[in-house]
Write a protein that holds these residues in place. Sequence first.
Motif, PDB file in Angstrom:
ATOM      1  N   ASN A 167       1.332 -56.290-110.399  1.00  0.00           N
ATOM      2  CA  ASN A 167       1.306 -57.330-109.369  1.00  0.00           C
ATOM      3  C   ASN A 167       0.594 -56.798-108.132  1.00  0.00           C
ATOM      4  N   LEU A 168      -0.513 -57.413-107.802  1.00  0.00           N
ATOM      5  CA  LEU A 168      -1.308 -56.982-106.653  1.00  0.00           C
ATOM      6  C   LEU A 168      -0.963 -57.799-105.416  1.00  0.00           C
ATOM      7  N   CYS A 169      -1.085 -57.154-104.260  1.00  0.00           N
ATOM      8  CA  CYS A 169      -0.890 -57.819-102.963  1.00  0.00           C
ATOM      9  C   CYS A 169      -2.075 -57.443-102.095  1.00  0.00           C
ATOM     10  N   ARG A 170      -2.936 -58.402-101.831  1.00  0.00           N
ATOM     11  CA  ARG A 170      -4.132 -58.116-101.035  1.00  0.00           C
ATOM     12  C   ARG A 170      -3.790 -57.747 -99.595  1.00  0.00           C
ATOM     13  N   CYS A 171      -2.631 -58.154 -99.123  1.00  0.00           N
ATOM     14  CA  CYS A 171      -2.220 -57.833 -97.745  1.00  0.00           C
ATOM     15  C   CYS A 171      -1.625 -56.436 -97.631  1.00  0.00           C
ATOM     16  N   GLY A 172      -1.260 -55.835 -98.744  1.00  0.00           N
ATOM     17  CA  GLY A 172      -0.714 -54.483 -98.722  1.00  0.00           C
ATOM     18  C   GLY A 172       0.752 -54.403 -98.342  1.00  0.00           C
ATOM     19  N   ALA A 173       1.548 -55.382 -98.739  1.00  0.00           N
ATOM     20  CA  ALA A 173       2.980 -55.394 -98.400  1.00  0.00           C
ATOM     21  C   ALA A 173       3.821 -54.610 -99.402  1.00  0.00           C
ATOM     22  N   TYR A 174       3.194 -53.702-100.146  1.00  0.00           N
ATOM     23  CA  TYR A 174       3.879 -52.994-101.222  1.00  0.00           C
ATOM     24  C   TYR A 174       5.138 -52.255-100.778  1.00  0.00           C
ATOM     25  N   THR A 175       5.084 -51.583 -99.640  1.00  0.00           N
ATOM     26  CA  THR A 175       6.240 -50.809 -99.179  1.00  0.00           C
ATOM     27  C   THR A 175       7.445 -51.714 -98.986  1.00  0.00           C
ATOM     28  N   ASN A 176       7.234 -52.876 -98.380  1.00  0.00           N
ATOM     29  CA  ASN A 176       8.347 -53.795 -98.138  1.00  0.00           C
ATOM     30  C   ASN A 176       8.783 -54.514 -99.410  1.00  0.00           C
ATOM     31  N   ILE A 177       7.850 -54.769-100.311  1.00  0.00           N
ATOM     32  CA  ILE A 177       8.202 -55.357-101.608  1.00  0.00           C
ATOM     33  C   ILE A 177       9.108 -54.384-102.368  1.00  0.00           C
ATOM     34  N   ALA A 178       8.714 -53.120-102.407  1.00  0.00           N
ATOM     35  CA  ALA A 178       9.518 -52.102-103.096  1.00  0.00           C
ATOM     36  C   ALA A 178      10.887 -51.947-102.430  1.00  0.00           C
ATOM     37  N   ALA A 179      10.930 -52.045-101.104  1.00  0.00           N
ATOM     38  CA  ALA A 179      12.213 -51.942-100.391  1.00  0.00           C
ATOM     39  C   ALA A 179      13.133 -53.100-100.758  1.00  0.00           C
ATOM     40  N   ALA A 180      12.574 -54.299-100.888  1.00  0.00           N
ATOM     41  CA  ALA A 180      13.379 -55.468-101.269  1.00  0.00           C
ATOM     42  C   ALA A 180      13.952 -55.292-102.670  1.00  0.00           C
ATOM     43  N   ILE A 181      13.132 -54.813-103.587  1.00  0.00           N
ATOM     44  CA  ILE A 181      13.594 -54.594-104.962  1.00  0.00           C
ATOM     45  C   ILE A 181      14.657 -53.498-104.987  1.00  0.00           C
ATOM     46  N   ALA A 182      14.420 -52.425-104.234  1.00  0.00           N
ATOM     47  CA  ALA A 182      15.388 -51.325-104.169  1.00  0.00           C
ATOM     48  C   ALA A 182      16.727 -51.807-103.613  1.00  0.00           C
ATOM     49  N   MET A 183      16.683 -52.714-102.633  1.00  0.00           N
ATOM     50  CA  MET A 183      17.923 -53.247-102.047  1.00  0.00           C
ATOM     51  C   MET A 183      18.752 -53.966-103.115  1.00  0.00           C
ATOM     52  N   VAL A 184      18.096 -54.789-103.931  1.00  0.00           N
ATOM     53  CA  VAL A 184      18.804 -55.515-104.979  1.00  0.00           C
ATOM     54  C   VAL A 184      19.267 -54.563-106.077  1.00  0.00           C
ATOM     55  N   ALA A 185      18.428 -53.576-106.407  1.00  0.00           N
ATOM     56  CA  ALA A 185      18.815 -52.584-107.417  1.00  0.00           C
ATOM     57  C   ALA A 185      20.014 -51.781-106.935  1.00  0.00           C
ATOM     58  N   ASP A 186      20.047 -51.439-105.633  1.00  0.00           N
ATOM     59  CA  ASP A 186      21.196 -50.741-105.044  1.00  0.00           C
ATOM     60  C   ASP A 186      22.470 -51.567-105.237  1.00  0.00           C
ATOM     61  N   GLN A 187      22.373 -52.862-104.940  1.00  0.00           N
ATOM     62  CA  GLN A 187      23.536 -53.754-105.050  1.00  0.00           C
ATOM     63  C   GLN A 187      24.015 -53.845-106.493  1.00  0.00           C
ATOM     64  N   GLY A 188      23.088 -53.685-107.452  1.00  0.00           N
ATOM     65  CA  GLY A 188      23.443 -53.754-108.874  1.00  0.00           C
ATOM     66  C   GLY A 188      23.776 -52.413-109.483  1.00  0.00           C
ATOM     67  N   GLY A 189      23.828 -51.355-108.672  1.00  0.00           N
ATOM     68  CA  GLY A 189      24.153 -50.037-109.196  1.00  0.00           C
ATOM     69  C   GLY A 189      23.080 -49.437-110.063  1.00  0.00           C
ATOM     70  N   MET A 190      21.804 -49.820-109.841  1.00  0.00           N
ATOM     71  CA  MET A 190      20.714 -49.342-110.671  1.00  0.00           C
ATOM     72  C   MET A 190      19.819 -48.308-109.971  1.00  0.00           C
ATOM     73  N   ARG A 191      20.287 -47.779-108.839  1.00  0.00           N
ATOM     74  CA  ARG A 191      19.507 -46.784-108.108  1.00  0.00           C
ATOM     75  C   ARG A 191      20.188 -45.432-108.250  1.00  0.00           C
ATOM     76  N   PRO A 192      19.413 -44.341-108.175  1.00  0.00           N
ATOM     77  CA  PRO A 192      20.022 -43.002-108.278  1.00  0.00           C
ATOM     78  C   PRO A 192      20.850 -42.692-107.038  1.00  0.00           C
TER      79      PRO A 192
END
Length: 192
Positions: A167-192
């Motif tokens: 998934n490409l983002c021409r605006c370069g919002a990758y860091t914040n996209i990854a942070a959003a996914i990590a937040m949900v993964a944290d809530q689901g117990g899927m982060r180290p």
Amino acid sequence: MHHPQPASQMGEDADRPRWTADVRLTINGERWEGTLDARTSLLDALTNEVGVNSAKRGCDHGQCGACTVLVDGRRILSCVALAASCDGTEVTTTEGLGAVGNLSPLQAAFVECDGLQCGYCTPGQICSAEGMLSEARQGAPSHVTIDVAETGVLLTDAEIRELMSGNLCRCGAYTNIAAAIAMVADQGGMRP
């Protein structure tokens, strides 16, 4: 699935266009049926026939991820998937994940983490992330998974980047996209 046939083999339906397919989909919980040119992509069916606004056309070659939707819970690139091949499936777009005032956890995380800029790629990013989280819950490894014999996949930053690399983002919002996914993964117990 209905297999397209030439009009000469359709008997009483000989007046139908030559190569068509009857397609039945459940889109965001709503049943839809139509007769389409058998070459119609799922993206074209969603946008032109059904009126879905969130699935976006980016590259039209399956390389950017803007058109990502969920089909029976699995992420696919709708610009290169034939609608006829999806006959009988459940198609979910970002509109089916949540609504204004009732966002899904992932949609809410994208807002909270500012995981978007212009917003064009956001629906595909969210559908891909939703599919990726489901794949991780099922233990599907990625190219960067250290031990593929492990029964569970922990979503490290490297795993998230790898699993979202389509998934490409021409605006370069990758860091914040990854942070959003990590937040949900944290809530689901899927982060180290």
